[in-house]
Every structure is written in C-alpha cells, then in structure tokens.
Motif scaffolding. Structure first.
Motif, PDB file in Angstrom:
ATOM      1  N   MET A  44       0.841  -1.201   0.000  1.00 38.75           N
ATOM      2  CA  MET A  44       0.000   0.000   0.000  1.00 38.75           C
ATOM      3  C   MET A  44       0.877   1.252   0.000  1.00 38.75           C
ATOM      4  N   ALA A  45       0.528   2.217  -0.845  1.00 43.28           N
ATOM      5  CA  ALA A  45       1.312   3.440  -0.939  1.00 43.28           C
ATOM      6  C   ALA A  45       1.220   4.234   0.356  1.00 43.28           C
ATOM      7  N   THR A  46       2.384   4.712   0.829  1.00 44.71           N
ATOM      8  CA  THR A  46       2.406   5.487   2.066  1.00 44.71           C
ATOM      9  C   THR A  46       2.928   6.907   1.859  1.00 44.71           C
ATOM     10  N   LYS A  47       3.897   7.078   0.971  1.00 45.64           N
ATOM     11  CA  LYS A  47       4.457   8.404   0.742  1.00 45.64           C
ATOM     12  C   LYS A  47       3.489   9.252  -0.077  1.00 45.64           C
TER      13      LYS A  47
ATOM     14  N   ARG B 274       0.679   7.991  -2.632  1.00 45.28           N
ATOM     15  CA  ARG B 274      -0.618   8.609  -2.411  1.00 45.28           C
ATOM     16  C   ARG B 274      -0.595   9.980  -3.081  1.00 45.28           C
TER      17      ARG B 274
ATOM     18  N   HIS C 281       5.800  14.019   0.990  1.00 44.70           N
ATOM     19  CA  HIS C 281       7.154  13.551   0.672  1.00 44.70           C
ATOM     20  C   HIS C 281       7.737  14.374  -0.469  1.00 44.70           C
TER      21      HIS C 281
END
Length: 241
Positions: A1-4, A30, A72
């Motif tokens: 799952m994308a976090t940045k 994200r 980010h």
C-alpha cells in the motif's frame, strides 16, 4: 500500500492533470491534488480515481502550508497567464519553495523555464519565462532537491492560440508559436542557421516524466536544451488534416 504522499498543483489543468493521473495509475504514491474549487468536474473525477482533493490558493500561505503538510514530494506549477503578472508568479513560487523547505519535502518537480533576461544580460525579456526562471534559481539557492520540467509551448497551442498561418507563397502554412521573439532567442543561443523549438503534449507527456524521478529519489534525467525541432512550413492538407 502506498504510504508516501505527493502533492500535485494544477491538477485540474494540463500539466498537473497529466502528473496526477499518471501517479494515480502508477500507484507508488498517495496523491493529494490542490485546487481552488474542489467542486469542479475535473477535481471530482480525480477524487473518483483515488486522489485526495484539497482546497488551496497559491496566494494564500495558510492554505498552501496545509496542502503541503505531510508531503514527501510535490509537483508545482504556477500560472503566469492568469494575471500576466511576473511579480505575482515569483511571489507564489517563492512561497511554495519556502514552505517546501520548512516542511521538509524530500523532492520537488517544478514546471519552470529559463530566465531569458539573465541569460541575455538584459537584451531580451520574456515575463512568462523570466519569473519561472527566477523561482528555479530560488529553489536551488535555498537547497531544495528540485528538477525543473520546462514546457515553453504546448503542442495543444497549435490547435487554439497558435493556429498555423498561411505562408507568403500561399500554398503552405507556418508553425511559429512565438513569432519574432522565438527567432531572436534562437539566433542568440544557436545562431541564425539553427532555429529550434520544443513542443510537448502537456496533457500526457509531463506525467510520463515525473513518477520515475520521484520513485528513484534523484534528479530526472531530462536533457537541458537540445535540438528538438525546426521552423517548417506545411501544406494545407498536413496542417489541418
């Protein structure tokens, strides 16, 4: 799952929209898009595709800080043509640079251009270039990791603002988006026998360039300058299909 998180400005327009759609399709990050009107159709479509949509105005520091908090990286584009104000565009760009520095963004991709006035020692000026060029320099001066993606003219402009003009021979059409200024710049940097242009499809090609640089965490390998086009004339059937 994308976090940045990557924040995208101009996402309801050509350049930012291209970047936002490509990032959403890629899925590595994200995506938060910033718009003055979250209720407009383009913003709603991006939300349906998975983007977080927030309200913000580049003239309002508080909304810009809120938009960039937690990011980010960011794709930043400003719009000189909205008010044709170089001073305002520089103010907007420097505000975003200062916030990126203070909030600790790891990377910025900035839609910039050359500072023509500086490069020609004041012989030539171009407001929509010079302001972006000054902001580019400011990003570097304050130490933000940044790549500038430069689109001096959209290919789409040839279908609207810069429709091909009939050549003097009456049989062909000329594509010369920047007219006399374009020729002066070409002559200054490249010589009278080597006039060149860069024309990109802003709605697709900007987005293609950005994700790879953000993923790698280093500067995009986009050549600076280069001979990518020529002054040409086209028969009517080629100009209009």
């Amino acid at each position: 799952m994308a976090t940045k998180l990557v924040v995208v400005f101009g996402a309801t327009g050509a350049q930012g929209g291209s970047v936002a759609r490509t990032l959403l399709e890629d899925g590595t990050f994200r995506v938060r898009v910033v718009t003055r009107d979250p209720g407009q159709k383009a913003a709603k479509e991006l939300r349906l595709q998975g983007a977080e949509v927030v309200q913000g105005d580049q003239n309002d520091g508080a909304s810009m800080e809120k938009a960039l908090t937690g990011a980010h990286a960011a794709f930043i584009v400003t719009n000189y043509w909205e008010n044709c104000s170089q001073e305002q565009e520089i103010k907007q760009g420097k505000l975003l640079a200062d916030l990126a520095k203070r909030l600790g963004l790891h990377y910025v991709v900035y839609s910039g251009l050359e500072n023509i006035k500086k490069l020609t020692a004041g012989r030539l000026t171009a407001g929509h270039f010079d302001g972006k060029g000054e902001v580019e320099e400011y990003f570097r001066d304050i130490g933000i990791p940044m790549t500038s993606v430069r689109l001096p003219c959209y290919f789409e402009n040839l279908l609207s603002f810069f429709l091909p003009q009939r050549a003097p021979d009456g049989k062909s059409y000329l594509l010369s988006p920047l007219g006399d200024l374009n020729r002066q710049l070409d002559d200054h940097f490249l010589g009278e026998d080597s006039r060149t242009h860069l024309l990109l499809d802003a709605t697709t090609q900007v987005g293609v360039q950005v994700p790879s640089g953000l993923t790698a965490g280093k500067r995009l390998q986009i050549p600076r300058g280069g001979r990518v086009g020529q002054h040409v004339s086209l028969p009517h059937r080629l100009a209009y299909g």
